[in-house]
Scaffold this motif. Structure first.
Motif, PDB file in Angstrom:
ATOM      1  N   VAL A 117       0.854  -1.183   0.000  1.00 19.83           N
ATOM      2  CA  VAL A 117       0.000   0.000   0.000  1.00 19.83           C
ATOM      3  C   VAL A 117       0.890   1.233   0.000  1.00 19.83           C
ATOM      4  CG1 VAL A 117      -1.927  -1.106   1.204  1.00 19.83           C
ATOM      5  CG2 VAL A 117      -0.187   0.083   2.515  1.00 19.83           C
ATOM      6  N   ASN A 118       0.378   2.304  -0.531  1.00 19.21           N
ATOM      7  CA  ASN A 118       1.104   3.578  -0.514  1.00 19.21           C
ATOM      8  C   ASN A 118       0.373   4.536   0.407  1.00 19.21           C
ATOM      9  OD1 ASN A 118       3.044   2.845  -2.490  1.00 19.21           O
ATOM     10  ND2 ASN A 118       1.482   3.118  -4.051  1.00 19.21           N
ATOM     11  N   GLN A 134       9.798   1.590   8.166  1.00 15.51           N
ATOM     12  CA  GLN A 134       8.698   0.672   7.887  1.00 15.51           C
ATOM     13  C   GLN A 134       8.400  -0.204   9.106  1.00 15.51           C
ATOM     14  OE1 GLN A 134       9.255  -1.741   4.408  1.00 15.51           O
ATOM     15  NE2 GLN A 134       7.290  -2.736   4.606  1.00 15.51           N
ATOM     16  N   SER A 135       9.432  -0.657   9.793  1.00 15.28           N
ATOM     17  CA  SER A 135       9.238  -1.484  10.980  1.00 15.28           C
ATOM     18  C   SER A 135       8.502  -0.726  12.076  1.00 15.28           C
ATOM     19  CB  SER A 135      10.578  -1.980  11.515  1.00 15.28           C
ATOM     20  OG  SER A 135      11.182  -2.848  10.602  1.00 15.28           O
ATOM     21  N   VAL A 136       8.878   0.521  12.274  1.00 12.67           N
ATOM     22  CA  VAL A 136       8.200   1.344  13.286  1.00 12.67           C
ATOM     23  C   VAL A 136       6.722   1.479  12.937  1.00 12.67           C
ATOM     24  CG1 VAL A 136       8.042   3.653  14.302  1.00 12.67           C
ATOM     25  CG2 VAL A 136      10.285   2.611  13.940  1.00 12.67           C
TER      26      VAL A 136
END
Length: 80
Positions: A35-36, A59-61
């Protein structure tokens, strides 16, 4: 190997990985879909600072925080 022998080895705590075909293994409920999402610059900067503190990617956060929020609101699948 017969299922009974496989189960016995598993129950005995033996390493059974050599008996498994892991080429098609997948994690349940872990299929991914891209997804954006557009974020304001200040939010990206804050995410990057937090990611740096934790030693992980932005991204992990985002994933961890979203998962925590969804679990807190019981909007996530109950088995997760």
């Amino acid at each position: 190997m017969k299922a009974k022998k496989f189960e016995q080895q598993f129950d005995d705590g033996a390493d059974i990985t050599a008996s498994l075909d892991l080429s098609k293994a997948r994690r349940v409920l872990q299929d991914q879909k891209r997804v954006n999402v557009d974020f304001p610059t200040w939010m990206i900067d804050s995410l990057d600072r937090e990611a740096s503190k934790l030693g992980v990617t932005r991204q992990s956060v985002i994933k961890v925080w979203l998962a925590e929020r969804l679990q807190a609101t019981n909007s996530i699948h109950p088995t997760l």
